[in-house]
Design a protein around this motif. Structure first.
Motif, mmCIF file in Angstrom:
data_model
loop_
_atom_site.group_PDB
_atom_site.id
_atom_site.type_symbol
_atom_site.label_atom_id
_atom_site.label_comp_id
_atom_site.label_asym_id
_atom_site.label_seq_id
_atom_site.Cartn_x
_atom_site.Cartn_y
_atom_site.Cartn_z
ATOM 1 N N ILE A 6 0.843 -1.187 0.000
ATOM 2 C CA ILE A 6 0.000 0.000 0.000
ATOM 3 C C ILE A 6 0.888 1.250 0.000
ATOM 4 N N LYS A 7 0.434 2.265 -0.710
ATOM 5 C CA LYS A 7 1.187 3.520 -0.785
ATOM 6 C C LYS A 7 1.384 4.083 0.624
ATOM 7 N N PRO A 8 2.555 4.676 0.880
ATOM 8 C CA PRO A 8 2.861 5.190 2.220
ATOM 9 C C PRO A 8 1.771 6.113 2.769
ATOM 10 N N GLY A 9 1.411 5.856 4.018
ATOM 11 C CA GLY A 9 0.433 6.672 4.719
ATOM 12 C C GLY A 9 -1.020 6.371 4.398
ATOM 13 N N MET A 10 -1.273 5.450 3.484
ATOM 14 C CA MET A 10 -2.646 5.173 3.065
ATOM 15 C C MET A 10 -3.244 3.927 3.719
ATOM 16 N N SER A 37 -4.890 -8.960 7.056
ATOM 17 C CA SER A 37 -3.830 -8.870 8.055
ATOM 18 C C SER A 37 -2.783 -7.877 7.572
ATOM 19 N N ARG A 38 -2.148 -7.212 8.519
ATOM 20 C CA ARG A 38 -1.055 -6.291 8.178
ATOM 21 C C ARG A 38 0.259 -6.951 8.562
ATOM 22 N N GLY A 39 1.269 -6.767 7.733
ATOM 23 C CA GLY A 39 2.582 -7.340 7.993
ATOM 24 C C GLY A 39 3.152 -6.867 9.315
ATOM 25 N N ALA A 40 3.848 -7.765 10.009
ATOM 26 C CA ALA A 40 4.421 -7.447 11.313
ATOM 27 C C ALA A 40 5.948 -7.437 11.287
ATOM 28 N N GLU A 41 6.522 -7.794 10.152
ATOM 29 C CA GLU A 41 7.980 -7.830 10.046
ATOM 30 C C GLU A 41 8.539 -6.416 9.846
ATOM 31 N N VAL A 47 2.394 -3.259 4.182
ATOM 32 C CA VAL A 47 2.114 -4.520 3.492
ATOM 33 C C VAL A 47 0.930 -5.198 4.170
ATOM 34 N N TYR A 48 -0.030 -5.599 3.352
ATOM 35 C CA TYR A 48 -1.221 -6.294 3.841
ATOM 36 C C TYR A 48 -1.326 -7.648 3.161
ATOM 37 N N TYR A 49 -1.922 -8.588 3.864
ATOM 38 C CA TYR A 49 -2.166 -9.926 3.336
ATOM 39 C C TYR A 49 -3.671 -10.186 3.399
ATOM 40 N N ILE A 50 -4.228 -10.595 2.289
ATOM 41 C CA ILE A 50 -5.646 -10.925 2.228
ATOM 42 C C ILE A 50 -5.765 -12.411 1.921
ATOM 43 N N VAL A 51 -6.382 -13.131 2.822
ATOM 44 C CA VAL A 51 -6.667 -14.542 2.601
ATOM 45 C C VAL A 51 -8.151 -14.627 2.283
ATOM 46 N N SER A 81 0.449 -0.120 -4.380
ATOM 47 C CA SER A 81 1.679 0.213 -5.096
ATOM 48 C C SER A 81 2.361 -1.029 -5.665
ATOM 49 N N GLY A 82 1.914 -2.210 -5.263
ATOM 50 C CA GLY A 82 2.487 -3.456 -5.766
ATOM 51 C C GLY A 82 1.889 -4.627 -5.027
ATOM 52 N N GLY A 83 2.346 -5.820 -5.383
ATOM 53 C CA GLY A 83 1.869 -6.998 -4.687
ATOM 54 C C GLY A 83 1.976 -8.253 -5.529
#
Length: 99
Positions: A6-10, A37-41, A47-51, A81-83
């Motif tokens: 996701i684009k920064p700040g969005m 879910s949002r990435g925790a690393e 970074v988000y993960y959609i299952v 912004s990517g994925g």
């Protein structure tokens, strides 16, 4: 599983819109459910993960090429912004003690 950058700040706005448009996916008769879910690393703040769980891949693929899915993607695209995406089949499940 979809990995979305996701684009920064969005992030907060993306989360809000994802929840708003989610019914266009979850109301499909072959959809079992979705999780965001949002990435925790380190470095995964945006970074988000959609299952998304479906009865079978054929019905998911039919949804993926539908107008309904295009409208859903169009609402989320401004934040992305990517994925990448990967599909998988569950081969086993072991329930934990808390289940």
């Amino acid at each position: 599983m979809l990995r979305m950058e996701i684009k920064p700040g969005m992030g907060p706005e993306f989360e809000r819109v994802w929840k708003e448009v989610g019914e266009s996916v979850t109301s499909h008769p072959a959809n079992i459910g979705q999780w965001l879910s949002r990435g925790a690393e380190q470095g995964e703040d945006e970074v988000y993960y959609i299952v998304s769980d479906w009865l079978d891949e054929a019905q998911f693929r039919a949804f993926e090429s539908s107008d309904r899915h295009l409208q859903h993607r169009t609402k989320l695209h401004p934040y992305r912004s990517g994925g990448s995406m990967t599909t998988m089949h569950v081969v086993a499940r072991l329930a934990g003690a808390a289940a």
